[in-house]
Scaffold this motif. Structure first.
Motif, PDB file in Angstrom:
ATOM      1  N   ALA A 107       0.770  -1.332  -0.189  1.00 17.69           N
ATOM      2  CA  ALA A 107       0.018  -0.105  -0.017  1.00 17.69           C
ATOM      3  C   ALA A 107       0.898   1.279  -0.010  1.00 17.69           C
ATOM      4  CB  ALA A 107      -0.939  -0.033   1.134  1.00 17.69           C
ATOM      5  N   ILE A 108       0.382   2.196  -0.997  1.00 22.97           N
ATOM      6  CA  ILE A 108       1.181   3.608  -0.923  1.00 22.97           C
ATOM      7  C   ILE A 108      -0.101   4.485  -0.970  1.00 22.97           C
ATOM      8  CG2 ILE A 108       2.733   4.897  -2.325  1.00 22.97           C
ATOM      9  CD1 ILE A 108       4.276   2.481  -1.595  1.00 22.97           C
ATOM     10  N   ASP A 109       0.193   5.794  -0.140  1.00 24.13           N
ATOM     11  CA  ASP A 109      -1.024   6.591  -0.091  1.00 24.13           C
ATOM     12  C   ASP A 109      -0.527   7.913  -0.276  1.00 24.13           C
ATOM     13  OD1 ASP A 109       0.086   7.022   2.367  1.00 24.13           O
ATOM     14  OD2 ASP A 109      -1.477   5.971   3.464  1.00 24.13           O
ATOM     15  N   ALA A 110      -1.137   9.014  -0.070  1.00 24.02           N
ATOM     16  CA  ALA A 110      -1.210  10.401  -0.210  1.00 24.02           C
ATOM     17  C   ALA A 110      -0.048  10.744   0.925  1.00 24.02           C
ATOM     18  CB  ALA A 110      -2.263  11.356   0.112  1.00 24.02           C
ATOM     19  N   ASP A 111      -0.007  10.114   1.958  1.00 18.51           N
ATOM     20  CA  ASP A 111       1.187  10.465   3.101  1.00 18.51           C
ATOM     21  C   ASP A 111       2.276  10.262   2.569  1.00 18.51           C
ATOM     22  OD1 ASP A 111      -0.885  11.400   4.635  1.00 18.51           O
ATOM     23  OD2 ASP A 111      -1.058   9.870   5.908  1.00 18.51           O
ATOM     24  N   ASP A 112       2.661   9.086   1.913  1.00 20.56           N
ATOM     25  CA  ASP A 112       3.953   8.848   1.405  1.00 20.56           C
ATOM     26  C   ASP A 112       4.207   9.774   0.354  1.00 20.56           C
ATOM     27  OD1 ASP A 112       4.102   6.277   2.739  1.00 20.56           O
ATOM     28  OD2 ASP A 112       2.528   5.520   1.555  1.00 20.56           O
TER      29      ASP A 112
ATOM     30  N   ALA B 255      -0.322   7.050  -6.654  1.00 22.24           N
ATOM     31  CA  ALA B 255       0.634   7.707  -5.325  1.00 22.24           C
ATOM     32  C   ALA B 255       1.875   6.921  -5.603  1.00 22.24           C
ATOM     33  CB  ALA B 255      -0.080   7.229  -4.010  1.00 22.24           C
ATOM     34  N   ALA B 256       2.030   5.697  -5.880  1.00 21.88           N
ATOM     35  CA  ALA B 256       3.240   4.842  -6.035  1.00 21.88           C
ATOM     36  C   ALA B 256       3.972   5.372  -7.151  1.00 21.88           C
ATOM     37  CB  ALA B 256       2.849   3.494  -6.369  1.00 21.88           C
ATOM     38  N   MET B 257       3.502   5.874  -8.154  1.00 25.60           N
ATOM     39  CA  MET B 257       4.149   6.300  -9.317  1.00 25.60           C
ATOM     40  C   MET B 257       4.721   7.575  -8.850  1.00 25.60           C
ATOM     41  SD  MET B 257       1.771   5.515 -12.804  1.00 25.60           S
ATOM     42  CE  MET B 257       0.313   5.169 -12.112  1.00 25.60           C
ATOM     43  N   GLY B 258       4.119   8.425  -8.125  1.00 19.84           N
ATOM     44  CA  GLY B 258       4.590   9.821  -7.693  1.00 19.84           C
ATOM     45  C   GLY B 258       5.686   9.614  -6.791  1.00 19.84           C
ATOM     46  N   VAL B 259       5.708   8.459  -5.999  1.00 24.10           N
ATOM     47  CA  VAL B 259       6.529   8.235  -5.191  1.00 24.10           C
ATOM     48  C   VAL B 259       7.981   7.747  -5.839  1.00 24.10           C
ATOM     49  CG1 VAL B 259       7.588   6.558  -3.505  1.00 24.10           C
ATOM     50  CG2 VAL B 259       5.602   7.766  -2.999  1.00 24.10           C
TER      51      VAL B 259
END
Length: 218
Positions: free
Chosen positions: A13-18, A142-146
């Motif tokens: 899981a990856i989210d906005a906080d990440d 979110a994962a792509m942005g990270v």
């Protein structure tokens, strides 16, 4: 230099906080750069450090823009006009005012990261939007942005002579989410750099072509 968290995790899981967190770490690192160094090449890229950070901010902005629509297109990007400042430079939707200097550049990056985080928090989890590597939902973006932030900060830090050592736990999660075909080695950060064509590893030649994989709607 940021401490590395080497703990394992069983979730992808990856989210906005990440997104917020990794952008903040990137800004913390890049704020220490020599203001005169931003025209150096960014690692192995043909872009300058300035252009690469501009491209990263542009990525985060255009990811966010997809989820501004109630029903994002799943087969095409939004019809923004893109352009390049020079031949061979990145084609972006926007560019940062040069007179604002590196601080202005980092401010725009923070704003775009915050925009992406905000829309990911409000978009229904079932929403799916287009990406060239496959349509995906908010968690996938979110994962792509990270990943974009992790690897492009690496490129820029190389060009600026800075140390960038992101949390290994976060690297492991994005590998599991977007690179399910990649076996994670003893260091998840080195594995991510290998998976994105940045380095070779003792048992793995450097990749000349690479991609990640989005699970539609996930």
């Amino acid at each position: 230099m940021h401490s590395a968290d080497t703990s394992d995790t069983t979730t992808t899981a990856i989210d906005a906080d990440d997104v917020r967190h990794v952008v903040a770490l990137a800004i913390q690192t890049l704020r220490d750069a020599d203001p005169q160094g931003w025209e150096a090449k960014a690692g192995t890229l043909e872009w300058t450090c300035w252009e690469t950070l501009e491209h990263l901010a542009d990525d985060l902005f255009t990811y966010a823009a997809r989820f501004g629509l109630a029903q994002p297109p799943t087969s095409a990007v939004l019809p923004f006009r893109t352009d390049s400042d020079r031949s061979g430079g990145p084609a972006n939707v926007f560019f940062v005012e040069r007179a604002s200097g590196p601080q202005g550049l980092l401010t725009v990056l923070e704003a775009c990261g915050g925009l992406l985080a905000s829309v990911l928090r409000t978009a229904p989890s079932t929403t799916v939007a287009f990406h060239v590597f496959g349509p995906s939902g908010p968690e996938g973006f979110a994962a792509m942005g990270v990943v974009e932030t992790l690897v492009h900060t690496h490129d820029i830090a190389q060009g600026l002579g800075l140390e960038w050592s992101p949390p290994r736990e976060l690297c492991a999660r994005v590998l599991k989410r977007l690179f399910p075909h990649v076996a994670i080695g003893s260091d998840a950060w080195d594995t991510l750099l290998w998976a994105t064509g940045r380095i070779d590893l003792p048992d793995r030649p450097r990749l000349t072509e690479w991609r990640w994989y989005n699970a539609q709607g996930a």
